[in-house]
Design an enzyme around this catalytic site. Sequence first.
Site, PDB file in Angstrom:
ATOM      1  N   ASP A  31     -71.286 -36.426  73.957  1.00 23.14           N
ATOM      2  CA  ASP A  31     -69.895 -36.623  74.351  1.00 23.14           C
ATOM      3  C   ASP A  31     -69.549 -35.615  75.450  1.00 23.14           C
ATOM      4  O   ASP A  31     -69.658 -34.405  75.235  1.00 23.14           O
ATOM      5  CB  ASP A  31     -69.011 -36.400  73.110  1.00 23.14           C
ATOM      6  CG  ASP A  31     -67.533 -36.660  73.385  1.00 23.14           C
ATOM      7  OD1 ASP A  31     -67.123 -36.638  74.565  1.00 23.14           O
ATOM      8  OD2 ASP A  31     -66.804 -36.873  72.403  1.00 23.14           O
ATOM      9  N   LYS A  86     -63.138 -41.859  87.678  1.00 23.65           N
ATOM     10  CA  LYS A  86     -62.421 -43.124  87.500  1.00 23.65           C
ATOM     11  C   LYS A  86     -61.253 -42.931  86.562  1.00 23.65           C
ATOM     12  O   LYS A  86     -61.344 -42.183  85.587  1.00 23.65           O
ATOM     13  CB  LYS A  86     -63.370 -44.154  86.901  1.00 23.65           C
ATOM     14  CG  LYS A  86     -62.652 -45.443  86.489  1.00 23.65           C
ATOM     15  CD  LYS A  86     -63.565 -46.583  86.306  1.00 23.65           C
ATOM     16  CE  LYS A  86     -64.263 -46.581  84.965  1.00 23.65           C
ATOM     17  NZ  LYS A  86     -65.250 -47.671  84.927  1.00 23.65           N
ATOM     18  N   GLY A 126     -76.928 -46.504  83.972  1.00 20.07           N
ATOM     19  CA  GLY A 126     -77.659 -45.630  84.885  1.00 20.07           C
ATOM     20  C   GLY A 126     -77.604 -45.982  86.367  1.00 20.07           C
ATOM     21  O   GLY A 126     -78.328 -45.397  87.165  1.00 20.07           O
ATOM     22  N   ASP A 153     -74.144 -39.600  78.359  1.00 22.43           N
ATOM     23  CA  ASP A 153     -73.396 -40.747  77.805  1.00 22.43           C
ATOM     24  C   ASP A 153     -73.437 -40.715  76.280  1.00 22.43           C
ATOM     25  O   ASP A 153     -74.350 -40.135  75.685  1.00 22.43           O
ATOM     26  CB  ASP A 153     -73.965 -42.082  78.302  1.00 22.43           C
ATOM     27  CG  ASP A 153     -72.908 -43.194  78.315  1.00 22.43           C
ATOM     28  OD1 ASP A 153     -72.479 -43.610  79.416  1.00 22.43           O
ATOM     29  OD2 ASP A 153     -72.495 -43.651  77.217  1.00 22.43           O
TER      30      ASP A 153
HETATM   31  N1  SAM Z   1     -71.522 -45.541  86.005  1.00 25.64           N
HETATM   32  C1  SAM Z   1     -72.306 -46.306  85.019  1.00 25.64           C
HETATM   33  C2  SAM Z   1     -73.381 -47.042  85.764  1.00 25.64           C
HETATM   34  O1  SAM Z   1     -73.227 -47.183  86.987  1.00 25.64           O
HETATM   35  O2  SAM Z   1     -74.377 -47.457  85.157  1.00 25.64           O
HETATM   36  C3  SAM Z   1     -71.416 -47.238  84.215  1.00 25.64           C
HETATM   37  C4  SAM Z   1     -70.504 -46.472  83.281  1.00 25.64           C
HETATM   38  S1  SAM Z   1     -69.626 -47.457  82.087  1.00 25.64           S
HETATM   39  C5  SAM Z   1     -68.368 -48.200  83.083  1.00 25.64           C
HETATM   40  C6  SAM Z   1     -68.708 -46.257  81.161  1.00 25.64           C
HETATM   41  C7  SAM Z   1     -69.543 -45.399  80.218  1.00 25.64           C
HETATM   42  O3  SAM Z   1     -68.765 -44.295  79.753  1.00 25.64           O
HETATM   43  C8  SAM Z   1     -70.015 -46.135  78.960  1.00 25.64           C
HETATM   44  O4  SAM Z   1     -71.414 -46.206  78.957  1.00 25.64           O
HETATM   45  C9  SAM Z   1     -69.486 -45.262  77.812  1.00 25.64           C
HETATM   46  O5  SAM Z   1     -70.399 -45.147  76.728  1.00 25.64           O
HETATM   47  C10 SAM Z   1     -69.308 -43.918  78.501  1.00 25.64           C
HETATM   48  N2  SAM Z   1     -68.414 -42.985  77.805  1.00 25.64           N
HETATM   49  C11 SAM Z   1     -67.185 -43.228  77.294  1.00 25.64           C
HETATM   50  N3  SAM Z   1     -66.686 -42.134  76.701  1.00 25.64           N
HETATM   51  C12 SAM Z   1     -67.612 -41.145  76.851  1.00 25.64           C
HETATM   52  C13 SAM Z   1     -67.680 -39.777  76.441  1.00 25.64           C
HETATM   53  N4  SAM Z   1     -66.672 -39.196  75.782  1.00 25.64           N
HETATM   54  N5  SAM Z   1     -68.792 -39.077  76.738  1.00 25.64           N
HETATM   55  C14 SAM Z   1     -69.818 -39.667  77.406  1.00 25.64           C
HETATM   56  N6  SAM Z   1     -69.811 -40.947  77.829  1.00 25.64           N
HETATM   57  C15 SAM Z   1     -68.726 -41.683  77.549  1.00 25.64           C
END
Ligand code: SAM
Length: 192
Positions: free
Chosen positions: A79, A144, A34, A62
């Site tokens: 998703d 990203k 978050g 997420d």
């Molecule tokens: N931006 C966030 C923060 O600042 O707290 C950190 C994000 S973390 C690097 C990447 C996130 O992408 C993970 O929590 C993962 O569960 C989520 N993620 C990966 N595939 C996803 C999908 N298909 N749908 C939703 N979330 C996804």
Amino acid sequence: NFRCRSAFKLLEIDDKFKLLQPGYSVVDCGAAPGAWSQVAVQRVNSAGTDPALSRGTVVGVDLLNIPPLDGAHFLPSHDVTDPATHAKLLELLPDRRAHVILSDMAPNASGFREMDHEKLITMCLSLVDLAEKILQPRGSLLCKYWDGILTRKLEEKLSSSFGSVRTLKPEASRKESAERYFLATMYRKPVK
Ligand code: SAM
């Protein structure tokens, strides 16, 4: 206090490009835990901290759980690539429109660089479909990716529906990592 150091990447990008304005509606994809949402809440004033400014909206999505945050609405266990999620987002956004889509999503890394790259690019490509449903004309998308052979394909897809596409490597991102961001601005619906 931010939940995660990734906040500094978004702060750095937003200080430079001023994506997040008071009153804006923002969708934060891959929002857990978050930290990006914390930055977005501050900058769009979605908690109403400054009553003199208009109040924005932040919706975070997420696969994982996301601890509650004042000023944000979260869709945990969702998703981003699923059309059912797109429909829920539309309902949560004022006028069914977002000014900005943020994505710091990443798949669980397998350690095979090419495979992880391809997975993440596929996820980013699905954000263009999401944009078509929810993004305002002239809106922005920050996403990203991990650099690799399919980078050009993503860049081309973004260029077909955004007036400007830039590649960013924030100072706060580790030099040795393949992590990059595309900042696509000036959205226009693709002509079909
Ligand atoms: N931006 C966030 C923060 O600042 O707290 C950190 C994000 S973390 C690097 C990447 C996130 O992408 C993970 O929590 C993962 O569960 C989520 N993620 C990966 N595939 C996803 C999908 N298909 N749908 C939703 N979330 C996804």
